[in-house]
Scaffold this active site. Structure first.
Site, PDB file in Angstrom:
ATOM      1  CB  SER A 109      15.107 -22.079  25.247  1.00  0.00           C
ATOM      2  OG  SER A 109      14.611 -21.803  26.522  1.00  0.00           O
TER       3      SER A 109
HETATM    4  N1  SAH Z   1       9.602 -22.874  28.121  1.00  0.00           N
HETATM    5  C1  SAH Z   1       9.303 -21.576  27.554  1.00  0.00           C
HETATM    6  C2  SAH Z   1      10.424 -20.587  27.782  1.00  0.00           C
HETATM    7  C3  SAH Z   1      10.079 -19.721  28.903  1.00  0.00           C
HETATM    8  S1  SAH Z   1      11.251 -18.513  29.409  1.00  0.00           S
HETATM    9  C4  SAH Z   1       8.953 -21.677  26.092  1.00  0.00           C
HETATM   10  O1  SAH Z   1       9.110 -22.754  25.516  1.00  0.00           O
HETATM   11  O2  SAH Z   1       8.472 -20.678  25.550  1.00  0.00           O
HETATM   12  C5  SAH Z   1      11.188 -18.786  31.145  1.00  0.00           C
HETATM   13  C6  SAH Z   1       9.878 -18.506  31.801  1.00  0.00           C
HETATM   14  O3  SAH Z   1      10.031 -18.793  33.184  1.00  0.00           O
HETATM   15  C7  SAH Z   1       9.413 -17.056  31.711  1.00  0.00           C
HETATM   16  O4  SAH Z   1       8.170 -17.013  31.091  1.00  0.00           O
HETATM   17  C8  SAH Z   1       9.328 -16.620  33.175  1.00  0.00           C
HETATM   18  O5  SAH Z   1       8.233 -15.763  33.440  1.00  0.00           O
HETATM   19  C9  SAH Z   1       9.134 -17.960  33.871  1.00  0.00           C
HETATM   20  N2  SAH Z   1       9.455 -17.977  35.294  1.00  0.00           N
HETATM   21  C10 SAH Z   1      10.473 -17.366  35.969  1.00  0.00           C
HETATM   22  N3  SAH Z   1      10.388 -17.630  37.279  1.00  0.00           N
HETATM   23  C11 SAH Z   1       9.295 -18.437  37.450  1.00  0.00           C
HETATM   24  C12 SAH Z   1       8.667 -19.042  38.591  1.00  0.00           C
HETATM   25  N4  SAH Z   1       9.123 -18.880  39.839  1.00  0.00           N
HETATM   26  N5  SAH Z   1       7.564 -19.786  38.384  1.00  0.00           N
HETATM   27  C13 SAH Z   1       7.058 -19.971  37.144  1.00  0.00           C
HETATM   28  N6  SAH Z   1       7.593 -19.419  36.039  1.00  0.00           N
HETATM   29  C14 SAH Z   1       8.704 -18.657  36.193  1.00  0.00           C
END
Ligand code: SAH
Length: 262
Positions: A109
């Site tokens: 993000s």
């Molecule tokens: N916080 C992260 C950003 C991740 S983007 C950072 O700092 O890099 C959002 C993430 O949510 C993605 O990797 C995606 O695979 C994950 N995601 C989506 N649905 C999910 C679920 N049901 N359980 C766990 N992770 C999930």
């Protein structure tokens, strides 16, 4: 790492104080709060970490000009080098206010979105949060920042490739209070409940009931959710003794919350 390094000074010369890179602002706002020092980089020689630190300080400074004011959040963001979570080819963009790909179609993000969500999570708290659940570990950047704000961080990712990448990215930081979990975060993680706070980096049609159930009374949840044609919006949900109070805030754009693992 591919961040441009200054030529190393001749052996024996004291290292000069780093100047901010010319293209980043160095004045015109409040001074950045002192960040807790991040662990030293385990790379040969320390010259390579200097420009990254200056760029990180400038990024925090800019976030403060945009309104970030919670001292603990300022310190936590200032303690985590963001370039360590993106591909080395993108490292020189790591301190810009932009989201960046982290592989498998997912993104880290924008810093101002991370700052906004963490500030909402910590609103009214001057002490560390207790146990926090993060849904969507991605590359682990936000989990690393959270490790400075909470006593324990449980972070869950549904894509094995990213779960493992986060483990590799976080090894450098040696954060014993971050617990990486592989699974479907839509179900939460009841073993760690109740949580003082829950934060999601992926947005679904609604806030899963499991998250509300696993939130402590007095706890807060911050997550994106879809509001029909209104699009995705940031939601803040407070669990009180008498029920749940929900606020719908500004439009946001997060990757979709998906069920199951892959
Ligand atoms: N916080 C992260 C950003 C991740 S983007 C950072 O700092 O890099 C959002 C993430 O949510 C993605 O990797 C995606 O695979 C994950 N995601 C989506 N649905 C999910 C679920 N049901 N359980 C766990 N992770 C999930």
């Amino acid at each position: 790492m591919s961040i441009k390094k200054p030529a190393p000074p001749p052996a024996g010369t004291p290292r000069p104080r780093p100047a901010f890179p010319a293209r980043l602002p160095s004045s015109g706002g409040p001074a950045p709060a002192p960040a807790r020092p991040a662990p030293a980089a385990p790379v040969a020689g320390s010259a390579g970490t200097v420009p990254a630190r200056a760029m990180l300080a400038a990024m925090v400074h800019k976030l403060q000009r945009q309104g970030l004011s919670h001292p603990a959040v300022i310190a936590a963001i200032g303690a985590v080098e963001r370039h360590r979570f993106v591909d080395s080819a993108l490292a020189n963009q790591a301190y810009e206010d932009t989201s960046l790909p982290i592989g498998l179609g997912q993104t880290i993000s924008k810093p101002n979105v991370v700052a906004r969500m963490l500030e909402l999570l910590c609103e009214g708290h001057t002490e560390r949060l207790g146990r926090v659940l993060e849904i969507g570990t991605g590359g682990g950047y936000q989990a690393a920042v959270l490790s400075h704000l909470a006593r324990e961080v449980y972070t869950m990712e549904r894509l094995r490739g990213l779960h493992e990448r986060a483990r590799a990215n976080l090894r450098h930081f040696r954060l014993p209070n971050v617990h990486l979990l592989f699974g479907d975060g839509m179900l939460g993680y009841p073993q760690g409940a109740p949580y003082a706070a829950i934060i999601a980096a992926a947005g679904g049609e609604a806030i899963p009931q499991a998250w509300v159930d696993q939130l402590a009374v007095g706890g807060r949840l911050v997550a994106p959710a879809q509001f029909g044609a209104g699009g995705q919006r940031l939601v803040v949900l407070d669990k009180t003794r008498t029920g749940v109070v929900q606020k719908v805030l500004e439009p946001v754009l997060f990757v979709p919350l998906k069920s199951g693992i892959s």
